[in-house]
Design a protein around this motif. Sequence first.
Motif, mmCIF file in Angstrom:
data_model
loop_
_atom_site.group_PDB
_atom_site.id
_atom_site.type_symbol
_atom_site.label_atom_id
_atom_site.label_comp_id
_atom_site.label_asym_id
_atom_site.label_seq_id
_atom_site.Cartn_x
_atom_site.Cartn_y
_atom_site.Cartn_z
ATOM 1 N N PRO A 162 13.976 -4.795 -5.713
ATOM 2 C CA PRO A 162 14.399 -5.078 -4.331
ATOM 3 C C PRO A 162 13.277 -4.942 -3.315
ATOM 4 C CG PRO A 162 14.972 -2.841 -4.939
ATOM 5 C CD PRO A 162 14.213 -3.403 -6.107
ATOM 6 N N GLY A 163 12.033 -5.262 -3.686
ATOM 7 C CA GLY A 163 10.901 -5.014 -2.801
ATOM 8 C C GLY A 163 10.217 -3.738 -3.229
ATOM 9 N N LYS A 164 9.453 -3.121 -2.316
ATOM 10 C CA LYS A 164 8.720 -1.907 -2.697
ATOM 11 C C LYS A 164 9.700 -0.801 -3.082
ATOM 12 C CE LYS A 164 5.301 1.440 -1.330
ATOM 13 N NZ LYS A 164 4.991 2.389 -0.264
ATOM 14 N N ASN A 182 23.466 -5.444 0.100
ATOM 15 C CA ASN A 182 22.228 -4.673 0.234
ATOM 16 C C ASN A 182 22.279 -3.651 1.376
ATOM 17 O OD1 ASN A 182 21.107 -5.951 -1.939
ATOM 18 N ND2 ASN A 182 19.860 -7.378 -0.733
ATOM 19 N N GLU A 183 23.472 -3.422 1.910
ATOM 20 C CA GLU A 183 23.611 -2.480 3.027
ATOM 21 C C GLU A 183 23.062 -1.099 2.658
ATOM 22 O OE1 GLU A 183 26.081 -4.265 1.712
ATOM 23 O OE2 GLU A 183 26.669 -5.671 3.285
ATOM 24 N N TYR A 184 23.173 -0.762 1.367
ATOM 25 C CA TYR A 184 22.718 0.567 0.933
ATOM 26 C C TYR A 184 21.231 0.789 1.245
ATOM 27 C CZ TYR A 184 20.294 -1.319 -3.166
ATOM 28 O OH TYR A 184 19.410 -1.981 -3.996
ATOM 29 N N MET A 185 20.478 -0.300 1.232
ATOM 30 C CA MET A 185 19.040 -0.156 1.478
ATOM 31 C C MET A 185 18.802 0.291 2.924
ATOM 32 S SD MET A 185 17.348 -3.460 -0.365
ATOM 33 C CE MET A 185 18.011 -4.118 -1.865
ATOM 34 N N ILE A 186 19.500 -0.346 3.848
ATOM 35 C CA ILE A 186 19.332 0.023 5.260
ATOM 36 C C ILE A 186 19.805 1.458 5.477
ATOM 37 C CG2 ILE A 186 19.947 -0.569 7.642
ATOM 38 C CD1 ILE A 186 20.262 -3.470 6.748
ATOM 39 N N GLU A 187 20.928 1.799 4.848
ATOM 40 C CA GLU A 187 21.439 3.176 4.966
ATOM 41 C C GLU A 187 20.416 4.183 4.447
ATOM 42 O OE1 GLU A 187 25.229 3.206 2.950
ATOM 43 O OE2 GLU A 187 25.953 1.585 4.271
ATOM 44 N N GLU A 188 19.813 3.820 3.323
ATOM 45 C CA GLU A 188 18.827 4.735 2.728
ATOM 46 C C GLU A 188 17.606 4.898 3.644
ATOM 47 O OE1 GLU A 188 16.022 4.702 -1.022
ATOM 48 O OE2 GLU A 188 18.009 3.940 -1.544
ATOM 49 N N SER A 194 0.874 -1.169 0.000
ATOM 50 C CA SER A 194 0.000 0.000 0.000
ATOM 51 C C SER A 194 0.908 1.214 0.000
ATOM 52 C CB SER A 194 -0.900 0.014 1.243
ATOM 53 O OG SER A 194 -0.155 0.442 2.375
ATOM 54 N N SER A 195 0.310 2.407 -0.011
ATOM 55 C CA SER A 195 1.177 3.587 0.028
ATOM 56 C C SER A 195 1.699 3.827 1.440
ATOM 57 C CB SER A 195 0.463 4.820 -0.536
ATOM 58 O OG SER A 195 -0.728 5.082 0.169
ATOM 59 N N ALA A 196 1.305 2.971 2.399
ATOM 60 C CA ALA A 196 1.881 3.020 3.752
ATOM 61 C C ALA A 196 3.008 2.005 3.924
ATOM 62 C CB ALA A 196 0.794 2.755 4.795
ATOM 63 N N THR A 197 3.201 1.146 2.943
ATOM 64 C CA THR A 197 4.267 0.132 3.056
ATOM 65 C C THR A 197 5.630 0.813 3.000
ATOM 66 O OG1 THR A 197 2.845 -1.433 1.887
ATOM 67 C CG2 THR A 197 5.180 -1.998 2.027
ATOM 68 N N PRO A 198 6.521 0.469 3.940
ATOM 69 C CA PRO A 198 7.844 1.096 3.893
ATOM 70 C C PRO A 198 8.656 0.648 2.669
ATOM 71 C CG PRO A 198 7.593 -0.306 5.857
ATOM 72 C CD PRO A 198 6.340 -0.424 5.085
ATOM 73 N N LYS A 199 9.562 1.490 2.261
ATOM 74 C CA LYS A 199 10.416 1.180 1.111
ATOM 75 C C LYS A 199 11.174 -0.117 1.344
ATOM 76 C CE LYS A 199 13.420 3.304 -2.275
ATOM 77 N NZ LYS A 199 14.205 4.460 -2.695
ATOM 78 N N TYR A 200 11.331 -0.893 0.320
ATOM 79 C CA TYR A 200 12.079 -2.160 0.267
ATOM 80 C C TYR A 200 11.380 -3.325 0.955
ATOM 81 C CZ TYR A 200 15.883 0.725 -1.502
ATOM 82 O OH TYR A 200 16.629 1.597 -2.249
ATOM 83 N N ALA A 201 10.192 -3.102 1.499
ATOM 84 C CA ALA A 201 9.482 -4.228 2.110
ATOM 85 C C ALA A 201 9.081 -5.226 1.018
ATOM 86 C CB ALA A 201 8.248 -3.741 2.852
ATOM 87 N N ASP A 202 9.166 -6.501 1.369
ATOM 88 C CA ASP A 202 8.763 -7.564 0.463
ATOM 89 C C ASP A 202 7.265 -7.808 0.645
ATOM 90 O OD1 ASP A 202 8.860 -9.830 -1.213
ATOM 91 O OD2 ASP A 202 9.262 -11.162 0.485
#
Lengths: 312, 351
Positions: free
Chosen positions: A167-169, A286-292, A148-156
């Motif tokens: 890489p997910g959302k 994928n560390e960049y995702m957590i950093e982002e 949904s538009s509430a789903t956090p970025k990169y969530a599967d």
Amino acid sequence: MAYNLKEAAKKPERLTGGHRLCAGCGAPVVVRQILRALKPEDHAVIGSATGCLEVSTFLYPYTAWKDSFIHNAFENSAASIAGAEAAYVAMKRKGKAKDETKFIAFGGDGGTYDIGLQALSGAMERGHDMLYVCYDNGAYMNTGIQRSSATPKYADTTTSPAGKKIPGKMQTRKDLTEIMANHHLPYVCQTAAIGNMKDLYEKAEKALYTKGATFMNVLAPCPRGWQYNTPDLMELNKLAVETCYWPLYEVIDGKYIINYKPKNKLPIRDFLKVQGRFKHLFKAGNEYMIEEIQAEVDKRWEALLKLAGEEA
Amino acid sequence: MGEKLLMKGNEVIAEAALRAGCKHYFGYPITPQTEIAHYMAKKMPEVDGVFVQAESEVAAINMVYGAAAAGARVLTSSSSPGISLKQEGISYIAGAELPCVIVNIVRCGPGLGGILPAQCDYFQAVKGGGHGDYKMVVLAPSSVQELYELTVDAFNIADKYRIVTMIMGDGILGQMMEAVEFRNQEEIIPADKSWATTGTEMKRDNNMVTSIYINPEMLEKHNQKLQAKYKQIEENETRVEVYNCENPDIIITAFGTVARIVKNVIKTAEKEGIKIGLIRPISLWPFPTQEFEKYAEVPKAFLSVELNAGQMVEDVKLAVNGKRPVHFYGRMGGMIPSQQEILDKVKEILK
């Protein structure tokens, strides 16, 4: 009277046992605590959009709700309650309704952030004397965990599946609490069921007993969608707040108040690593995702501090 | 034929669309068809296609409008309440004469109803759920194999006539796993899409995609053109299965999953000396009126069995035109008739 969990817990349950929500689901915890904030003598008219909460508590011919309950389709919870409230106002004017009745609409994030946003915005702008509660579990859980538009970025999720190609959302989450704050309502807040649930209770009380249209955005973790161990529900809520992923704050007549500032803001990875939907973020490369995600959380937290006139 | 796989109906629809060259899917979650979206969400990135989950059904159908106007093969899918929300867009797409495929995995209504199988959207699909004098082609598969084949055909029909083509199934078909045999190569019939709004590059006049005609003479002309097209489709695209109809005592008419139950009823009845025929409309619109006319005086009576309160039976009555009595038996709310129930009804009629 100052909040006391033991005293609050003695109030009669208005969402009773026997409903079919999952073990470890955040929604019933949130709903029960909000309804406890009602004065026992006040009657409530409650609406719920289609979603987990509705299908699990209101399977005809059963209901887990002690108050009057209206179900309507996904996008209509705010509109239906607005209509009921308008009818009540007219009946009151004509002397046909005597008792105090409160109007509450519940919707999940799919029914609130997405398809129901139009009806929510309309009801709030018109200023119906009602409370809209979004229980935000960050995806369409009822239909099988779609983004949904509430789903956090990169969530599967099932419609943003993490794999080789994506890489997910791909998008960051919408900030609905801010959208509602910008409706310039008398009361808007963001809260979660943490600790002895004082924050949630007191905000519900304010939202219910502030005249006019009020809005609460409440975090409601989902064990299936977030993929956590069901007894960890309260820990998840706590981590969301301690990492400043989900700040506790309220906006009263335009004035921002941050209700809790963590002494040691935890890194977002602490919140992410206990959830299966972020499993791929912890793979090498994928560390960049957590950093982002961390940068986004920091940015939003600092913006909130600024709105509240506080320094980071 | 090529590969034979055991697959879920909803996933077969998505796979069929991909094989038919559809690279644009716009959807919104609703049970019992969300697996179509799940499949597309996984596969579209792999084939460089487009999967978009819209914020509502209204948005999804209007994304279809946009992609179809640009000449794309485009699919959306939903279930009854979601299809109701799409009606405005469907009417606009019909008015603008854009090709697209819409899947409705019907659930029982009215209102939120339930998620169990039903055929209660027959009227909505074939009589025009939205406003205005329009039609869409409605195909009703009764097996997973047919879900595949008819979905491929739906894209060709949509392109050929610039029309909305709907695949109408139910939760049984959508959720059922059954063997499906895929062809090695799909026949993708090339269509002229010179009308599409793809940019003029200053080399041609503007194309216009619209359903608004303020001038009444022009709008009447536009409507007449649509009606002529629908007539042509009635002549060319009617599909029907006629089974066991030589000299039957009674002809049952049923579509989709119900027709499968009826085929078993036919076997059981034969052992009891009752001969039952079946006319199974595959295209619900255009309705196979001619087949009913052909067999109108063959049996003693007709019986329409449906998962609704009696919808297709009206078209059967129109087609049989009073030559024989037309009876109805239906179940609603997600209830499915047993073979015995149908056989009992047949015996009651023949008594």
